[in-house]
Design a protein around this motif. Sequence first.
Motif, PDB file in Angstrom:
ATOM      1  N   SER A 122      24.971  99.845  17.999  1.00 33.97           N
ATOM      2  CA  SER A 122      24.141  99.157  17.016  1.00 33.97           C
ATOM      3  C   SER A 122      24.031  97.672  17.304  1.00 33.97           C
ATOM      4  O   SER A 122      23.039  97.031  16.935  1.00 33.97           O
ATOM      5  N   GLU A 123      25.054  97.086  17.978  1.00 34.31           N
ATOM      6  CA  GLU A 123      25.034  95.658  18.264  1.00 34.31           C
ATOM      7  C   GLU A 123      24.456  95.345  19.637  1.00 34.31           C
ATOM      8  O   GLU A 123      24.370  94.183  20.024  1.00 34.31           O
ATOM      9  N   ALA A 124      24.088  96.373  20.389  1.00 27.54           N
ATOM     10  CA  ALA A 124      23.554  96.137  21.731  1.00 27.54           C
ATOM     11  C   ALA A 124      22.075  95.776  21.662  1.00 27.54           C
ATOM     12  O   ALA A 124      21.388  96.087  20.702  1.00 27.54           O
ATOM     13  N   VAL A 125      21.615  95.102  22.706  1.00 30.42           N
ATOM     14  CA  VAL A 125      20.210  94.731  22.772  1.00 30.42           C
ATOM     15  C   VAL A 125      19.380  95.979  23.019  1.00 30.42           C
ATOM     16  O   VAL A 125      19.681  96.794  23.889  1.00 30.42           O
ATOM     17  N   ASN A 126      18.328  96.153  22.230  1.00 28.25           N
ATOM     18  CA  ASN A 126      17.474  97.325  22.375  1.00 28.25           C
ATOM     19  C   ASN A 126      16.613  97.199  23.621  1.00 28.25           C
ATOM     20  O   ASN A 126      16.014  96.157  23.873  1.00 28.25           O
ATOM     21  N   ILE A 186      15.463 103.788  32.289  1.00 28.04           N
ATOM     22  CA  ILE A 186      15.339 104.707  33.420  1.00 28.04           C
ATOM     23  C   ILE A 186      15.117 103.938  34.721  1.00 28.04           C
ATOM     24  O   ILE A 186      15.720 104.246  35.764  1.00 28.04           O
ATOM     25  N   ILE A 187      14.253 102.924  34.682  1.00 27.76           N
ATOM     26  CA  ILE A 187      14.015 102.108  35.874  1.00 27.76           C
ATOM     27  C   ILE A 187      15.296 101.400  36.302  1.00 27.76           C
ATOM     28  O   ILE A 187      15.617 101.324  37.500  1.00 27.76           O
ATOM     29  N   ALA A 188      16.062 100.887  35.324  1.00 32.39           N
ATOM     30  CA  ALA A 188      17.321 100.212  35.649  1.00 32.39           C
ATOM     31  C   ALA A 188      18.312 101.174  36.278  1.00 32.39           C
ATOM     32  O   ALA A 188      19.019 100.824  37.240  1.00 32.39           O
ATOM     33  N   VAL A 189      18.388 102.407  35.754  1.00 31.65           N
ATOM     34  CA  VAL A 189      19.299 103.407  36.320  1.00 31.65           C
ATOM     35  C   VAL A 189      18.912 103.725  37.762  1.00 31.65           C
ATOM     36  O   VAL A 189      19.769 103.798  38.658  1.00 31.65           O
ATOM     37  N   ILE A 190      17.619 103.918  38.013  1.00 32.88           N
ATOM     38  CA  ILE A 190      17.160 104.236  39.371  1.00 32.88           C
ATOM     39  C   ILE A 190      17.422 103.065  40.324  1.00 32.88           C
ATOM     40  O   ILE A 190      17.921 103.245  41.437  1.00 32.88           O
ATOM     41  N   PHE A 191      17.099 101.856  39.875  1.00 30.98           N
ATOM     42  CA  PHE A 191      17.194 100.683  40.745  1.00 30.98           C
ATOM     43  C   PHE A 191      18.648 100.346  41.072  1.00 30.98           C
ATOM     44  O   PHE A 191      19.045 100.278  42.243  1.00 30.98           O
ATOM     45  N   PHE A 235      26.571 103.116  35.953  1.00 38.39           N
ATOM     46  CA  PHE A 235      27.383 102.804  34.782  1.00 38.39           C
ATOM     47  C   PHE A 235      26.977 101.477  34.148  1.00 38.39           C
ATOM     48  O   PHE A 235      26.909 101.351  32.917  1.00 38.39           O
ATOM     49  N   PHE A 236      26.691 100.475  35.001  1.00 34.95           N
ATOM     50  CA  PHE A 236      26.355  99.150  34.487  1.00 34.95           C
ATOM     51  C   PHE A 236      24.844  98.900  34.477  1.00 34.95           C
ATOM     52  O   PHE A 236      24.422  97.749  34.396  1.00 34.95           O
ATOM     53  N   ALA A 237      24.043  99.964  34.558  1.00 32.72           N
ATOM     54  CA  ALA A 237      22.590  99.776  34.612  1.00 32.72           C
ATOM     55  C   ALA A 237      22.065  99.097  33.350  1.00 32.72           C
ATOM     56  O   ALA A 237      21.255  98.166  33.416  1.00 32.72           O
ATOM     57  N   ILE A 238      22.519  99.540  32.189  1.00 30.64           N
ATOM     58  CA  ILE A 238      22.027  98.954  30.939  1.00 30.64           C
ATOM     59  C   ILE A 238      22.494  97.514  30.761  1.00 30.64           C
ATOM     60  O   ILE A 238      21.684  96.638  30.408  1.00 30.64           O
ATOM     61  N   LEU A 284      23.139  95.402  33.114  1.00 34.97           N
ATOM     62  CA  LEU A 284      22.403  94.610  34.090  1.00 34.97           C
ATOM     63  C   LEU A 284      20.954  94.419  33.646  1.00 34.97           C
ATOM     64  O   LEU A 284      20.381  93.332  33.838  1.00 34.97           O
ATOM     65  N   ALA A 285      20.372  95.455  33.062  1.00 30.39           N
ATOM     66  CA  ALA A 285      19.019  95.297  32.526  1.00 30.39           C
ATOM     67  C   ALA A 285      19.003  94.297  31.372  1.00 30.39           C
ATOM     68  O   ALA A 285      18.067  93.496  31.229  1.00 30.39           O
ATOM     69  N   THR A 286      20.052  94.333  30.551  1.00 33.72           N
ATOM     70  CA  THR A 286      20.169  93.366  29.468  1.00 33.72           C
ATOM     71  C   THR A 286      20.340  91.954  30.010  1.00 33.72           C
ATOM     72  O   THR A 286      19.830  90.986  29.436  1.00 33.72           O
ATOM     73  N   LEU A 287      21.071  91.836  31.132  1.00 31.82           N
ATOM     74  CA  LEU A 287      21.229  90.530  31.776  1.00 31.82           C
ATOM     75  C   LEU A 287      19.888  89.975  32.234  1.00 31.82           C
ATOM     76  O   LEU A 287      19.587  88.786  32.037  1.00 31.82           O
TER      77      LEU A 287
END
Length: 358
Positions: A302-306, A313-318, A329-332, A334-337
């Motif tokens: 709930s506190e994570a960036v939406n 999906i693009i972050a997971v693939i990349f 594991f760190f795709a989300i 890193l995308a948030t970064l």
Amino acid sequence: MVRFFKDWYTRKFSDPHAVTLVVILVTAFLAVYFLSSLLMPVFVAMAIAFLLDLPVNRLTNAGISHSWSVIMVVAAFVGVSLITFLGLMPIVWQQSTNLMQEVPHMVTEGRTYLMTLPEKYPEIVQAEQIEHMIALTNDKLLEWGQVAIEATLNSLSDLVALIIYLILVPIMIFFFLKDKRELLTGFSRFLPKERRMASQVGKEMNQQILNYIRGKLIEILIIGAVSTVTFIFLDLRYSVLLGVLVGLSVLVPYVGATLVTLPVMLVALFQFGVSPEFGYVMLAYGIIQVLDGNLLVPVLFSEAVNLHPVTIIIAVIFFGGMWGFWGVFFAIPLATLVKAVVNAFPNTPLDEEQSVTA
């Protein structure tokens, strides 16, 4: 065109703090990309130490000295990890071996059933189509078998390195937690003084990454445990192995649940056939997935960036293509970064005017 890029560069990078942020990000990316195979134990130790920093701080705030807090937290982490590894891995390994031995029998039964389809439905299914499908399946199984054998040989050659990592990682975790302030102070000496934007992104990502890692580990444990208990209750074979797979599937949003559905369905189908028991297994599995996506994930994150599902999906693939398991594991985070870095750049008057005009 040249003037356009020149104006854009002047607007975005006239601030030295922005240049510092870009240099830090590029340097970190290059270091991880080119040195990940060598420094992976260091990165893993840093990630675990980052996660364990919260209980250390809570013990310290409770009146326990920092050194003893670190010793207690690291000892608890190592103890729980050993109990889980030694208690769970033999069962998973045994069930994996039994499943691999039963695969040829499953393939034979599946082939026999498919060959009966042309007799039952001659207007829809042709014998040539079934034979072609069986030939393709056999080729794929042989290909996957060769890949599995090569992976096994490679894993045996890396066994010594794995044992060394199992010793070095807890030691590095201990010192990362114990000497956190000294290490951060020494590292900051190499950074420019103009790092306001970098500090802003760092503070924003600190809590986001902590929430994500903590939530993801809790999600894995809950989904894995609930799936295992459910499969045992329904008397499904390889319940522990399938429960572990379902738990680990949450690492890859959307895609993981889709992939792990196949082995659960096939094992239940070959064990129970097209029967009410098969329906009960798939119904229970579907309920677990629905509760995970609609109840557990919103509570834990709930506190994570939406982020939009396409972005995830693009972050997971990349990132998964670059760094394998840890990239997934760190795709989300890193995308948030990336999102935090984009938001950190202030809008110039020209940018604000263009956004208003748009």
